[in-house]
Design a protein around this motif. Structure first.
Motif, PDB file in Angstrom:
ATOM      1  N   TRP A 112       0.823  -1.205   0.000  1.00 15.00           N
ATOM      2  CA  TRP A 112       0.000   0.000   0.000  1.00 15.00           C
ATOM      3  C   TRP A 112       0.859   1.257   0.000  1.00 15.00           C
ATOM      4  O   TRP A 112       0.682   2.130  -0.843  1.00 15.00           O
ATOM      5  CB  TRP A 112      -0.928   0.017   1.212  1.00 15.00           C
ATOM      6  CG  TRP A 112      -2.205  -0.752   1.005  1.00 15.00           C
ATOM      7  CD1 TRP A 112      -2.602  -1.406  -0.123  1.00 15.00           C
ATOM      8  CD2 TRP A 112      -3.247  -0.933   1.964  1.00 15.00           C
ATOM      9  NE1 TRP A 112      -3.825  -1.999   0.060  1.00 15.00           N
ATOM     10  CE2 TRP A 112      -4.253  -1.723   1.336  1.00 15.00           C
ATOM     11  CE3 TRP A 112      -3.439  -0.521   3.275  1.00 15.00           C
ATOM     12  CZ2 TRP A 112      -5.427  -2.087   1.995  1.00 15.00           C
ATOM     13  CZ3 TRP A 112      -4.606  -0.885   3.937  1.00 15.00           C
ATOM     14  CH2 TRP A 112      -5.593  -1.658   3.297  1.00 15.00           C
ATOM     15  N   VAL A 131     -11.032  14.484   2.569  1.00 16.88           N
ATOM     16  CA  VAL A 131     -11.339  13.388   1.640  1.00 16.88           C
ATOM     17  C   VAL A 131     -12.506  12.573   2.182  1.00 16.88           C
ATOM     18  O   VAL A 131     -12.414  11.966   3.255  1.00 16.88           O
ATOM     19  CB  VAL A 131     -10.110  12.486   1.417  1.00 16.88           C
ATOM     20  CG1 VAL A 131     -10.433  11.406   0.386  1.00 16.88           C
ATOM     21  CG2 VAL A 131      -8.924  13.325   0.948  1.00 16.88           C
ATOM     22  N   LEU A 133     -14.947   9.460   2.265  1.00 16.79           N
ATOM     23  CA  LEU A 133     -14.852   8.024   1.973  1.00 16.79           C
ATOM     24  C   LEU A 133     -16.198   7.376   2.301  1.00 16.79           C
ATOM     25  O   LEU A 133     -16.438   6.938   3.423  1.00 16.79           O
ATOM     26  CB  LEU A 133     -13.741   7.370   2.805  1.00 16.79           C
ATOM     27  CG  LEU A 133     -12.347   8.002   2.694  1.00 16.79           C
ATOM     28  CD1 LEU A 133     -11.376   7.296   3.626  1.00 16.79           C
ATOM     29  CD2 LEU A 133     -11.850   7.952   1.267  1.00 16.79           C
ATOM     30  N   LEU A 141     -10.908  -0.599  -0.206  1.00 22.17           N
ATOM     31  CA  LEU A 141     -10.805   0.767  -0.722  1.00 22.17           C
ATOM     32  C   LEU A 141     -10.774   1.765   0.430  1.00 22.17           C
ATOM     33  O   LEU A 141      -9.970   2.706   0.429  1.00 22.17           O
ATOM     34  CB  LEU A 141     -11.984   1.040  -1.659  1.00 22.17           C
ATOM     35  CG  LEU A 141     -12.136   2.396  -2.340  1.00 22.17           C
ATOM     36  CD1 LEU A 141     -12.953   2.249  -3.635  1.00 22.17           C
ATOM     37  CD2 LEU A 141     -12.817   3.423  -1.442  1.00 22.17           C
ATOM     38  N   SER A 142     -11.635   1.575   1.421  1.00 20.35           N
ATOM     39  CA  SER A 142     -11.734   2.531   2.523  1.00 20.35           C
ATOM     40  C   SER A 142     -10.513   2.495   3.426  1.00 20.35           C
ATOM     41  O   SER A 142      -9.943   3.541   3.765  1.00 20.35           O
ATOM     42  CB  SER A 142     -13.000   2.266   3.342  1.00 20.35           C
ATOM     43  OG  SER A 142     -14.150   2.574   2.597  1.00 20.35           O
ATOM     44  N   SER A 145      -7.585   3.971   1.767  1.00 21.39           N
ATOM     45  CA  SER A 145      -7.700   5.421   1.673  1.00 21.39           C
ATOM     46  C   SER A 145      -7.401   6.099   2.995  1.00 21.39           C
ATOM     47  O   SER A 145      -6.769   7.155   3.027  1.00 21.39           O
ATOM     48  CB  SER A 145      -9.101   5.807   1.211  1.00 21.39           C
ATOM     49  OG  SER A 145      -9.322   5.402  -0.112  1.00 21.39           O
ATOM     50  N   HIS A 148      -3.743   6.163   3.373  1.00 22.07           N
ATOM     51  CA  HIS A 148      -3.143   7.104   2.427  1.00 22.07           C
ATOM     52  C   HIS A 148      -3.379   8.553   2.836  1.00 22.07           C
ATOM     53  O   HIS A 148      -2.450   9.373   2.849  1.00 22.07           O
ATOM     54  CB  HIS A 148      -3.719   6.860   1.023  1.00 22.07           C
ATOM     55  CG  HIS A 148      -3.379   7.944   0.050  1.00 22.07           C
ATOM     56  ND1 HIS A 148      -4.337   8.659  -0.640  1.00 22.07           N
ATOM     57  CD2 HIS A 148      -2.184   8.464  -0.327  1.00 22.07           C
ATOM     58  CE1 HIS A 148      -3.759   9.546  -1.403  1.00 22.07           C
ATOM     59  NE2 HIS A 148      -2.446   9.454  -1.241  1.00 22.07           N
ATOM     60  N   VAL A 149      -4.625   8.898   3.172  1.00 17.64           N
ATOM     61  CA  VAL A 149      -4.956  10.280   3.522  1.00 17.64           C
ATOM     62  C   VAL A 149      -4.208  10.713   4.780  1.00 17.64           C
ATOM     63  O   VAL A 149      -3.691  11.839   4.851  1.00 17.64           O
ATOM     64  CB  VAL A 149      -6.479  10.444   3.687  1.00 17.64           C
ATOM     65  CG1 VAL A 149      -6.821  11.844   4.191  1.00 17.64           C
ATOM     66  CG2 VAL A 149      -7.181  10.175   2.366  1.00 17.64           C
ATOM     67  N   VAL A 156      -9.592  12.803   6.889  1.00 17.96           N
ATOM     68  CA  VAL A 156     -10.499  11.739   6.481  1.00 17.96           C
ATOM     69  C   VAL A 156     -11.901  12.081   6.966  1.00 17.96           C
ATOM     70  O   VAL A 156     -12.097  12.391   8.153  1.00 17.96           O
ATOM     71  CB  VAL A 156     -10.071  10.384   7.088  1.00 17.96           C
ATOM     72  CG1 VAL A 156     -11.133   9.317   6.826  1.00 17.96           C
ATOM     73  CG2 VAL A 156      -8.721   9.945   6.547  1.00 17.96           C
ATOM     74  N   HIS A 176     -13.169   9.606  -2.617  1.00 20.20           N
ATOM     75  CA  HIS A 176     -12.654   8.329  -3.109  1.00 20.20           C
ATOM     76  C   HIS A 176     -13.760   7.318  -2.875  1.00 20.20           C
ATOM     77  O   HIS A 176     -14.093   6.990  -1.732  1.00 20.20           O
ATOM     78  CB  HIS A 176     -11.374   7.912  -2.381  1.00 20.20           C
ATOM     79  CG  HIS A 176     -10.734   6.690  -2.971  1.00 20.20           C
ATOM     80  ND1 HIS A 176      -9.582   6.138  -2.462  1.00 20.20           N
ATOM     81  CD2 HIS A 176     -11.067   5.915  -4.045  1.00 20.20           C
ATOM     82  CE1 HIS A 176      -9.251   5.078  -3.185  1.00 20.20           C
ATOM     83  NE2 HIS A 176     -10.138   4.929  -4.142  1.00 20.20           N
TER      84      HIS A 176
END
Length: 415
Positions: A112, A131, A133, A141-142, A145, A148-149, A156, A176
């Motif tokens: 990741w 961002v 979600l 995906l969540s 994210s 990442h965020v 988030v 996202h």
């Protein structure tokens, strides 16, 4: 990271980066290094804190879906509690699978984190971004994210309820999610909701050109991508001109099947579990998608070779669902297929051959019986009745014929 910057927002609740670090540090669980820890909670903040705490202490979090029944969750948790993980495991994701044979995808931290810089550049993400979600936390995906965020120092935002509210649209600068989530937010905007959305990063299903155009007319830049829970990012379409390999990914098509090679692929499934994910000795991986690759690098996807159904970012294997349906009262045989849907990608549909055609089960009874045996994404949304399923010359259900006849309404739709 600025301790006073907002890290996580859910409804009226918010945690700064300092708050988040304190909550993670004080989380009460005792974790053995490399331990797989199933987690589930109705409180999204509690769940994110727990996942980050498990990860920080060397464990491997695996988030379950709050919509799963208690029986289904208990079975999944029991099945993974004593699992032996491969070296380097850091994250785990529950994928589709019947109660008796769940699949857990395991990956290391680098699979990741290595993609974070490229994705941050693609999104032009800064610490000033919020961002949104909307996908459930059970979705890879969540959780990807969130990691990442937070790595980018941005905020988030998780919806307080299952649907994004008008109030939640306003502070968000990036999304996202899936095409369905984008469509729902555009509906909110059309109804008068204010928003600061500048970007929508969309995966999980094919993005219709009409939906992209609608978002762009609202001033939202749309970046769509193709990936899989086992592969992470594979290809990206920045402006509606076609999918091209994501930064760091090599693509090739062999006998009509897409293979990719990148540092983003998962380690695999838990020992003893099987699925569509395959790797070769040279580091190439596939989940069985059919595709073509043009000479100038445009990737065109043509569906799953194994008939897997992609629905709202979840992958449903028909055979898993069919195996459960055949155990239900009144069901002799079944065929499961996907019906195209503009926002979800596909709807899971089932054709039932009843044990007694004069007294077939109702769709309500079938759904109720499925709740303790299947994940939410696996439960068919449409049910059809066939007094006798058409068979091929080899005696197997004629899947293509069955799906075609059901979609053409040549079979009775169960109420």
């Amino acid at each position: 990271m600025n301790s006073d910057a907002v890290a996580l927002v859910v409804g009226n609740a918010r945690l700064t980066y300092g708050d988040l670090r304190e909550r993670v540090a004080s989380w009460p669980g005792n974790i053995v290094d490399g331990q797989l820890v199933p987690l589930r909670s109705v409180d999204p903040i509690e769940l994110v804190v727990a996942a980050l705490a498990v990860r920080e202490r060397g464990g491997v979090p695996a988030i379950g879906d709050i919509r799963w029944s208690e029986g289904h969750w208990a079975e999944l948790a029991r099945s993974v509690n004593d699992a032996e993980l491969p070296p380097g495991a850091a994250w785990a994701t529950f994928s589709s699978g019947s109660t008796g044979s769940p699949r857990v995808i395991v990956r290391d931290a680098r699979s990741w984190s290595t993609s974070f810089p490229a994705l941050t550049r693609l999104m032009a993400l800064t610490p000033n971004d919020v961002v949104l979600l909307p996908s459930p936390l059970v979705s890879s995906l969540s959780m990807f994210s969130i990691a990442h965020v937070l790595d980018a120092g941005a905020t988030v935002m998780l919806p307080a309820n299952s649907a994004v509210s008008a109030a939640e649209c306003e502070p968000a600068t990036a999304l996202h999610g899936t095409p369905g989530a984008l469509g729902s937010i555009l509906d909110r905007i059309d109804a008068g909701a204010r928003t600061h959305l500048r970007l929508a990063l969309i995966g999980g299903a094919h993005l219709d050109a009409t939906l992209r155009s609608r978002a762009e007319k609202a001033g939202i830049r749309v970046v769509s991508y193709y990936g899989a829970a086992e592969l992470s990012f594979v290809a990206v379409d920045e402006a509606g001109h076609g999918l091209r390999a994501f930064d760091g990914v090599e693509l090739r098509v062999v006998d009509g099947e897409l293979w990719s090679r990148s540092p983003y692929a998962a380690l695999g499934y838990l020992p003893g579990e099987t699925g569509s994910f395959r790797t070769d000795a040279n580091g190439w991986s596939s989940v069985g998608d059919s595709a073509t690759l043009s000479v100038d690098g445009i990737l065109t996807l043509q569906g799953r070779r194994d008939g897997a159904i992609l629905t709202a970012a979840a992958t449903v294997v028909p055979e898993d669902v069919e195996a459960v349906l055949r155990t239900l009262d009144g069901v002799k045989n079944s065929v499961v297929f996907g019906a195209p849907h503009p926002r979800l990608g596909s709807l899971v549909c089932a054709v039932i051959e009843p044990e007694d055609a004069s007294t077939p089960p109702t769709s309500a009874a079938l759904r109720a019986a499925c709740r303790d045996r299947l994940g939410v994404a696996q439960i068919p949304r449409r049910w059809y009745l066939a007094p006798k399923l058409p068979l091929t010359s080899s005696g197997k259900p004629a899947r293509a014929v069955i799906a075609r006849d059901a979609l053409a309404e040549r079979m009775l739709r169960l109420a």
